[in-house]
Design a protein around this motif. Structure first.
Motif, short mmCIF file in Angstrom:
data_model
loop_
_atom_site.label_atom_id
_atom_site.label_comp_id
_atom_site.label_asym_id
_atom_site.label_seq_id
_atom_site.Cartn_x
_atom_site.Cartn_y
_atom_site.Cartn_z
N ARG A 35 -21.12 36.37 21.94
CA ARG A 35 -20.26 35.97 20.85
C ARG A 35 -19.51 34.69 21.22
O ARG A 35 -18.93 34.02 20.35
N ALA A 36 -19.50 34.38 22.52
CA ALA A 36 -18.93 33.13 23.02
C ALA A 36 -19.94 32.52 23.97
O ALA A 36 -19.71 32.42 25.17
N PHE A 37 -21.08 32.13 23.41
CA PHE A 37 -22.11 31.45 24.18
C PHE A 37 -21.68 30.00 24.28
O PHE A 37 -22.04 29.16 23.48
N THR A 38 -20.83 29.72 25.26
CA THR A 38 -19.94 28.56 25.33
C THR A 38 -19.08 28.58 24.06
O THR A 38 -18.20 29.42 23.94
N LEU A 39 -19.36 27.73 23.08
CA LEU A 39 -18.55 27.72 21.85
C LEU A 39 -19.31 28.23 20.63
O LEU A 39 -18.87 28.04 19.51
N VAL A 40 -20.44 28.88 20.87
CA VAL A 40 -21.27 29.36 19.78
C VAL A 40 -21.26 30.89 19.74
O VAL A 40 -21.44 31.54 20.77
N ASN A 41 -21.04 31.45 18.56
CA ASN A 41 -21.26 32.88 18.33
C ASN A 41 -22.68 33.00 17.79
O ASN A 41 -22.93 32.73 16.61
N ILE A 42 -23.62 33.37 18.65
CA ILE A 42 -25.02 33.32 18.24
C ILE A 42 -25.36 34.35 17.18
O ILE A 42 -26.42 34.27 16.54
N TYR A 43 -24.47 35.33 16.95
CA TYR A 43 -24.72 36.37 15.96
C TYR A 43 -24.17 36.01 14.58
O TYR A 43 -24.65 36.52 13.57
N GLU A 44 -23.17 35.16 14.52
CA GLU A 44 -22.52 34.84 13.25
C GLU A 44 -22.67 33.39 12.83
O GLU A 44 -22.67 33.09 11.63
N ASP A 45 -22.76 32.48 13.78
CA ASP A 45 -22.88 31.06 13.42
C ASP A 45 -24.30 30.76 12.94
O ASP A 45 -25.28 31.26 13.49
N ALA A 46 -24.39 29.89 11.94
CA ALA A 46 -25.70 29.49 11.43
C ALA A 46 -26.28 28.32 12.21
O ALA A 46 -27.50 28.16 12.28
N ASN A 47 -25.38 27.51 12.82
CA ASN A 47 -25.83 26.32 13.52
C ASN A 47 -25.06 26.18 14.82
O ASN A 47 -23.84 26.37 14.86
N ALA A 48 -25.78 25.83 15.88
CA ALA A 48 -25.14 25.71 17.19
C ALA A 48 -24.42 24.39 17.39
O ALA A 48 -23.45 24.33 18.14
N TYR A 49 -24.86 23.34 16.72
CA TYR A 49 -24.35 22.00 17.02
C TYR A 49 -23.11 21.61 16.23
O TYR A 49 -22.36 20.75 16.65
N ARG A 50 -22.91 22.23 15.09
CA ARG A 50 -21.81 21.78 14.25
C ARG A 50 -21.24 22.92 13.42
O ARG A 50 -21.91 23.91 13.14
N ILE A 51 -20.00 22.75 13.06
CA ILE A 51 -19.32 23.65 12.13
C ILE A 51 -19.20 22.91 10.81
O ILE A 51 -18.70 21.77 10.77
N ARG A 52 -19.67 23.53 9.73
CA ARG A 52 -19.67 22.86 8.42
C ARG A 52 -18.67 23.52 7.47
O ARG A 52 -18.47 24.73 7.49
#
Length: 592
Positions: A386-403
């Motif tokens: 859920r904190a794969f560095t700054l990415v929540n791989i289960y909830e975020d749609a994109n790893a590179y940016r927050i839209r």
């Protein structure tokens, strides 16, 4: 005016690409102004090729442009956009002496995405052919990968790789002439380290790994012997496994004081002068501690498990790397204990390490709870996805940016202790994509996928996210969760794991870790605090404003504490032995 600023940002050789056209990860359509730049790289046409190999060569051709002539361009490539050279890469197959490889505007690059966008000027130019070998896996797949050749998966230093002598060339988009360079050199073999009185080197063929990879595969280790080993033939010793990246020789052990006549080297990372002398002094101080009269006698090992994807295996079983966890725990470690008089019992085996080694120490303890008696994990790679560095791989749609509905922000990839960001997650991943497709870059993000992901239909790891765009694949994320998310596995299986891990998990991280690894530790600690029947009984600690890779030592600054893994955890290990050794265990023969 705004249009001109955006164009300048897109054209800048060492700047983050900021326009919509730039961040697609592909070169924009050529606008027809001037000529399309082209670079042709050829193999030395002498009989047998530049390294005497007459057969065809597969691999990745890497082309580098640099504005710095102090070192070879191949040694200047990184994801730090302020300092990296410009790099491009092409997959090649079946190259023979005299063959040519063409780089044009359609070849993906980093940090500038197209050769057409590199500003006109003079550059030091160099090419490297990172060679691949063919593997027929136990799964039936045939894959082409860069086998480690003793360098720890470093394409710029890998023996047998072909490269060109650096040459100064002028890139001129108004000229129709292609630039030409020739691979005329080969990186020589690496001489393995020699045994000393204290450090021994071993290498064994692994039956498990050889079966998976379809060829002979080996595991190695550097073994630090206790003082007085030969003088006490009846003593048997506890074992400490110091996990971490590829060790060329045993790290942090030096039998002579530093040579203060050597020039001082300033550490940009720690802003400390003469850091080379500090490192050498700490290594010598450890030798004096190791040989001291009151210091307990242990075996310490550093494992060499470089593989075709990375400089180590992450010490777990993997669909893409094979059964490294079983091979290390059930083949290598018992072999070392037999060879060097280890006690050979789980109560006398301990794990520690930092960063990758921190994750490995914790993972080995979780996946082999009955084989080890404690893990001391410093600044571990993400232990909660859920904190794969700054990415929540289960909830975020994109790893590179927050839209958002009207804007977006790039996710940082690296910071200093003040929070100042030097690169983004996209930078890290785009550089890896240039250095190698199909997880063959030898980089950090590629190895996480190689270890954690299921195998794809083509025999290579499935991507957690699209390497160019950052779009996350939820099905791969679910596989990661069930197989390698350590916090999830602990929480899911605590009823059976808890009694076997009580008192064994110890985690340390700086709260300003450069890679944001503290975030996953916060989440894991929140679960561990809820455990009962039994409570986890370990320790989680944070270093105030400490960067990567803080190890729990509050008494020293991070640039020193990170050098003391081998001595810092000994009191904690001795306490654990006293509390957990079974009745009748040998607690004396190794305390001479």
């Amino acid at each position: 005016m705004l249009k001109n600023h955006l164009l300048t940002a897109c054209l800048g050789l060492f700047t983050i690409l900021t326009t919509a056209a730039c961040d697609t990860g592909t070169a924009p359509p050529y606008d027809g102004i001037g000529h399309t730049p082209e670079v042709i790289v050829s193999l030395d046409g002498t009989p047998g090729g530049s390294d005497g190999i007459s057969g065809p060569i597969d691999g990745r051709m890497i082309l580098i442009f640099s504005t710095d002539d102090k070192t070879e361009p191949r040694f200047q490539v990184s994801s730090g956009v302020k300092t990296t050279a410009q790099v491009f890469g092409i997959d090649v197959a079946g190259l023979a002496p005299g063959a040519e490889v063409r780089f044009n505007k359609d070849v993906f690059g980093f940090p500038v995405d197209s050769l057409a966008r590199v500003p006109a000027g003079e550059y030091m130019v160099q090419a490297v052919l990172h060679r691949y070998e063919t593997f027929t896996l136990k799964t039936g797949h045939t894959v082409k990968l860069p086998m480690d050749r003793g360098e720890g998966q470093q394409w710029a230093r890998a023996p047998g790789n072909l490269y060109s002598s650096p040459v100064r060339l002028r890139l001129d988009p108004t000229s129709g002439d292609a630039l030409r360079i020739t691979l005329d050199r080969v990186i020589p073999p690496i001489v393995p380290p020699e045994d000393t009185d204290y450090v021994k080197h071993i290498r064994i063929r692994s039956e498990l790994l050889s079966d998976f990879w379809g060829r002979d595969m080996y595991l190695g280790a550097h073994v630090l012997l206790p003082h007085g080993f030969d003088d006490h033939p009846d003593a048997r010793f506890p074992l400490m496994v110091f996990h971490g990246h590829f060790p060329a020789d045993f790290d942090g052990f030096r039998t002579t004081p530093p040579d203060l006549d050597t020039p001082c080297e300033f550490s940009d990372r720690f802003q400390v002068d003469c850091y080379n002398h500090i490192v050498e002094q700490e290594a010598y101080d450890f030798y004096k501690t190791w040989t001291g009269e009151d210091f307990p006698r242990f075996l310490i090992i550093e494992i060499q498990h470089a593989n075709p994807y990375y400089d180590d295996s992450y010490a777990v079983n993997s669909a893409n790397l094979g059964p490294y966890g079983d091979a290390i725990t059930h083949e290598l470690i018992p072999h070392i204990e037999r060879e060097f008089r280890g006690i050979g019992q789980p109560w006398a085996r301990f794990l520690y390490g930092g960063s990758t080694g921190g994750w490995e120490a914790m993972a080995a303890q979780v996946f082999y709870p009955d084989d080890y008696n404690g893990a001391f994990a410093a600044c571990p790679d993400p232990i909660d996805f859920r904190a794969f560095t700054l990415v929540n791989i289960y909830e975020d749609a994109n790893a590179y940016r927050i839209r958002g509905p009207f804007g977006r922000v790039e996710r940082p990839g690296h910071r200093n202790w003040l929070g100042q960001v030097s690169r983004t997650l996209k930078d890290d991943n785009h550089l890896e994509l240039v250095l190698g497709t199909k997880n063959r870059s030898g980089g950090q993000w590629d190895i996480w996928e190689a270890v954690y992901s299921p195998q794809g239909q083509d025999g290579y790891p499935k991507r957690l996210w699209d390497k160019k765009t950052g779009t996350i694949d939820p099905s791969v994320a679910a596989y990661w969760r069930d197989h390698y998310d350590l916090r999830h596995i602990l929480e899911r299986d605590w009823k059976t794991l808890g009694p076997r891990l009580e008192g064994k998990l110890h985690i340390y991280v700086g709260d300003m870790d450069n890679y944001y690894l503290n975030n996953a530790v916060y989440l894991t600690e929140a679960f561990l605090k809820t455990t009962d029947n039994p409570p986890y009984g370990g320790e989680v600690d944070y270093g105030d404003r400490a960067e990567h890779c803080w190890n729990g030592d509050h008494a020293n600054p991070n640039h020193i504490s990170r050098l003391r893994y081998n001595s810092f955890y000994v009191p904690k290990i001795m306490k654990r032995i006293a509390e957990s050794a079974p009745k009748g265990a040998d607690l004396t023969s190794w305390r001479y």
